[in-house]
Design an enzyme around this catalytic site. Sequence first.
Site, PDB file in Angstrom:
ATOM      1  N   HIS A 133       0.820  -1.218   0.000  1.00 34.43           N
ATOM      2  CA  HIS A 133       0.000   0.000   0.000  1.00 34.43           C
ATOM      3  C   HIS A 133       0.850   1.263   0.000  1.00 34.43           C
ATOM      4  O   HIS A 133       0.356   2.339  -0.329  1.00 34.43           O
ATOM      5  CB  HIS A 133      -0.925   0.001   1.225  1.00 34.43           C
ATOM      6  CG  HIS A 133      -2.015  -1.021   1.117  1.00 34.43           C
ATOM      7  ND1 HIS A 133      -3.320  -0.705   0.841  1.00 34.43           N
ATOM      8  CD2 HIS A 133      -1.989  -2.383   1.215  1.00 34.43           C
ATOM      9  CE1 HIS A 133      -4.048  -1.799   0.781  1.00 34.43           C
ATOM     10  NE2 HIS A 133      -3.264  -2.843   1.018  1.00 34.43           N
ATOM     11  N   ASP A 150       3.303   9.436  -0.811  1.00 37.83           N
ATOM     12  CA  ASP A 150       2.159   8.624  -0.386  1.00 37.83           C
ATOM     13  C   ASP A 150       1.953   7.527  -1.416  1.00 37.83           C
ATOM     14  O   ASP A 150       2.089   7.788  -2.620  1.00 37.83           O
ATOM     15  CB  ASP A 150       0.900   9.521  -0.342  1.00 37.83           C
ATOM     16  CG  ASP A 150      -0.001   9.184   0.827  1.00 37.83           C
ATOM     17  OD1 ASP A 150      -0.043   8.006   1.213  1.00 37.83           O
ATOM     18  OD2 ASP A 150      -0.671  10.091   1.347  1.00 37.83           O
TER      19      ASP A 150
HETATM   20  C1  GDG Z   1      -2.180   3.698   3.365  1.00 40.72           C
HETATM   21  C2  GDG Z   1      -1.149   4.389   2.447  1.00 40.72           C
HETATM   22  C3  GDG Z   1      -2.846   4.356   0.607  1.00 40.72           C
HETATM   23  C4  GDG Z   1      -8.940   8.419   8.575  1.00 40.72           C
HETATM   24  N1  GDG Z   1      -9.367   8.950   9.714  1.00 40.72           N
HETATM   25  C5  GDG Z   1     -10.666   8.679   9.839  1.00 40.72           C
HETATM   26  C6  GDG Z   1     -11.043   7.952   8.736  1.00 40.72           C
HETATM   27  N2  GDG Z   1      -9.963   7.798   7.978  1.00 40.72           N
HETATM   28  C7  GDG Z   1      -9.868   7.075   6.696  1.00 40.72           C
HETATM   29  C8  GDG Z   1      -9.983   7.992   5.501  1.00 40.72           C
HETATM   30  C9  GDG Z   1      -9.211   7.219   4.442  1.00 40.72           C
HETATM   31  C10 GDG Z   1      -8.147   6.518   5.259  1.00 40.72           C
HETATM   32  O1  GDG Z   1      -8.566   6.523   6.605  1.00 40.72           O
HETATM   33  C11 GDG Z   1      -6.792   7.157   5.118  1.00 40.72           C
HETATM   34  O2  GDG Z   1      -6.265   6.696   3.893  1.00 40.72           O
HETATM   35  P1  GDG Z   1      -5.014   7.318   3.159  1.00 40.72           P
HETATM   36  O3  GDG Z   1      -4.894   6.663   1.833  1.00 40.72           O
HETATM   37  O4  GDG Z   1      -5.212   8.785   3.038  1.00 40.72           O
HETATM   38  O5  GDG Z   1      -3.753   7.078   4.076  1.00 40.72           O
HETATM   39  P2  GDG Z   1      -3.077   5.851   4.940  1.00 40.72           P
HETATM   40  O6  GDG Z   1      -3.870   5.548   6.147  1.00 40.72           O
HETATM   41  O7  GDG Z   1      -1.681   6.301   5.174  1.00 40.72           O
HETATM   42  O8  GDG Z   1      -3.125   4.569   3.978  1.00 40.72           O
HETATM   43  C12 GDG Z   1      -1.878   5.232   1.409  1.00 40.72           C
HETATM   44  C13 GDG Z   1      -3.730   3.551   1.529  1.00 40.72           C
HETATM   45  O9  GDG Z   1      -2.968   2.817   2.495  1.00 40.72           O
HETATM   46  C14 GDG Z   1      -4.587   2.555   0.750  1.00 40.72           C
HETATM   47  O10 GDG Z   1      -3.818   1.730  -0.056  1.00 40.72           O
HETATM   48  O11 GDG Z   1      -3.672   5.199  -0.175  1.00 40.72           O
HETATM   49  O12 GDG Z   1      -0.944   5.823   0.522  1.00 40.72           O
HETATM   50  O13 GDG Z   1      -0.266   5.199   3.217  1.00 40.72           O
HETATM   51  O14 GDG Z   1     -10.008   6.228   3.858  1.00 40.72           O
HETATM   52  O15 GDG Z   1     -11.313   8.190   5.164  1.00 40.72           O
HETATM   53  N3  GDG Z   1     -12.301   7.538   8.572  1.00 40.72           N
HETATM   54  C15 GDG Z   1     -13.218   7.871   9.543  1.00 40.72           C
HETATM   55  N4  GDG Z   1     -12.892   8.586  10.655  1.00 40.72           N
HETATM   56  C16 GDG Z   1     -11.647   8.999  10.835  1.00 40.72           C
HETATM   57  O16 GDG Z   1     -11.374   9.653  11.844  1.00 40.72           O
HETATM   58  N5  GDG Z   1     -14.486   7.480   9.398  1.00 40.72           N
END
Ligand code: GDG
Length: 506
Positions: A179, A392
Amino acid sequence: MAETARRRRPRQAGRLVVVSNRLPFVVERVPGSPPRLKPGAGGLITALLPTLQNRGGTWIGWPGISGATEDLAGLLRDSRRSLGFELVPVGLSAEEVQGFYQGFSNEIIWPLFHDLQSLCNFDPSYWQAYQQVNRRFAEETAAQIRPGDFLWVHDYHLMNVAAELRGLGVKNRIGFFLHIPFPPLDIFVKLPWRFDLLRALLEFDLIGFQTMRDRSNFVQCLRTLVRGVRFRGQGQVLSGRVGQHRVRIGHFPIGIDFKAFKDGADRPAVSELAAGLRTQLASRQLILGLDRLDYTKGIPLRLEAFRHALLRHPELTNQVTLIQVVIPSREDIPRYQALKVSIEQAVGQINGQFTEPGGWVPIHYVFRSLARDELLSFYRAAEIALVTPLKDGMNLVAKEYCACSIEEDCVLILSEFAGAAAQLHPWALLSNPYDVVGTADTIAEAFHMRLAMRRRRMRAMRRSIRRHDVFWWEDLFMRAAFAKNLDDFPLLDDYVPRIDIVPECC
Ligand code: GDG
């Protein structure tokens, strides 16, 4: 497209068994009451939960608390009925969590793979813990599976699992998806266990990356560091042989459950919350930053860019409000505590510099997890999203924001170094997060962007994100794992203009 792909998917006979560091639920123990499940957060969970709910199967992972897991069996078994898939816990001791998770995974691989090698702590004991815990995951997985099951291992915590499973005699097909980014050769070679890790990865049958950038980095590391492996192919999936073992390598850009986000954002409760937020901010444009607490997300530099925007573009004064939401994450690691302090100092300084007493406060800072409706209402209410990670794998927040922009009148500012930029660069406003002056000017450009231009760009982004959703991603991966002939495998022609390097030429 997603529907067609789903129908054409080669059928695998057995179940889908997902293995990841964390289960999608964290077990909470409250003294005096039975343990209960609380939803986990993060990109991997957001992506995989709809996949497993859609096709059923088993999810194996750590339940988020150290110690014995025997008393959780009943609770996890009962959850099967409501979730539609099975949860299997892997118990870890506090020392194992320290060495494997906080140590090897988060003090070595996480910073190294995000090109931040100066933040790595190459403590040799962490490698021991990593191997030991990967073995534990493999043992638990071997005990659960049947011949014909497809094992899908996720992310950087579990890169040794296939090698351990092969050692236990497991012959099932095993896929791996990373990821996070895969670093360039000159950064990867800093890893003291570089050969062991590459060899271990080559025990998977299919190794998937988010972008062409990551896949190319990996292939270059193989070419330079591993003797006797050759990968062929020009399409999306390459194929090679390591001894008797066939390995495929591809890039599979992850998507979101577009429909769930769009429909969720359109619900009356969410519309009401969003409207309330807009009313409170009067007629100012709302800029949203929303990230897990993590130094790769570029929050301090983003705040600095916002300060520069207010200094360089006085017309923004009293006309924009930045809501920066930071979701607590890895807070027991000292570097993350220090990051939190530096973010709070920067917010305090900028607000101190620009606030109009009794009136405009330029930054509203939120430090807590959000309920789903609240998250959707922030996405829905913001006119501009500022998504500026230093690096990212993909960044789902950028895609979720677009999905929730139902009126299609919003602007996405996106870091060149997020995997999502490979897909969205023709339509997002790109920024180099290290260039605070450039990012400041991009904020002003977004502020001034006319409605027709906003609509044109946002409509195109939403079309692309809807078409290449999380189910499309899962299909693509499965087809690459099971396709007999890779020549028939589709190219990602309709995904993006076929370039992956985004900065404009000078
Ligand atoms: C890794 C990789 C890659 C977050 N806080 C809350 C919440 N979230 C959800 C968001 C989003 C997810 O968490 C965060 O996803 P990201 O992709 O922005 O970042 P990482 O957690 O670092 O994810 C990244 C991912 O894996 C998938 O392959 O894109 O590059 O680092 O979905 O919505 N959701 C809720 N409350 C929160 O407080 N409901």
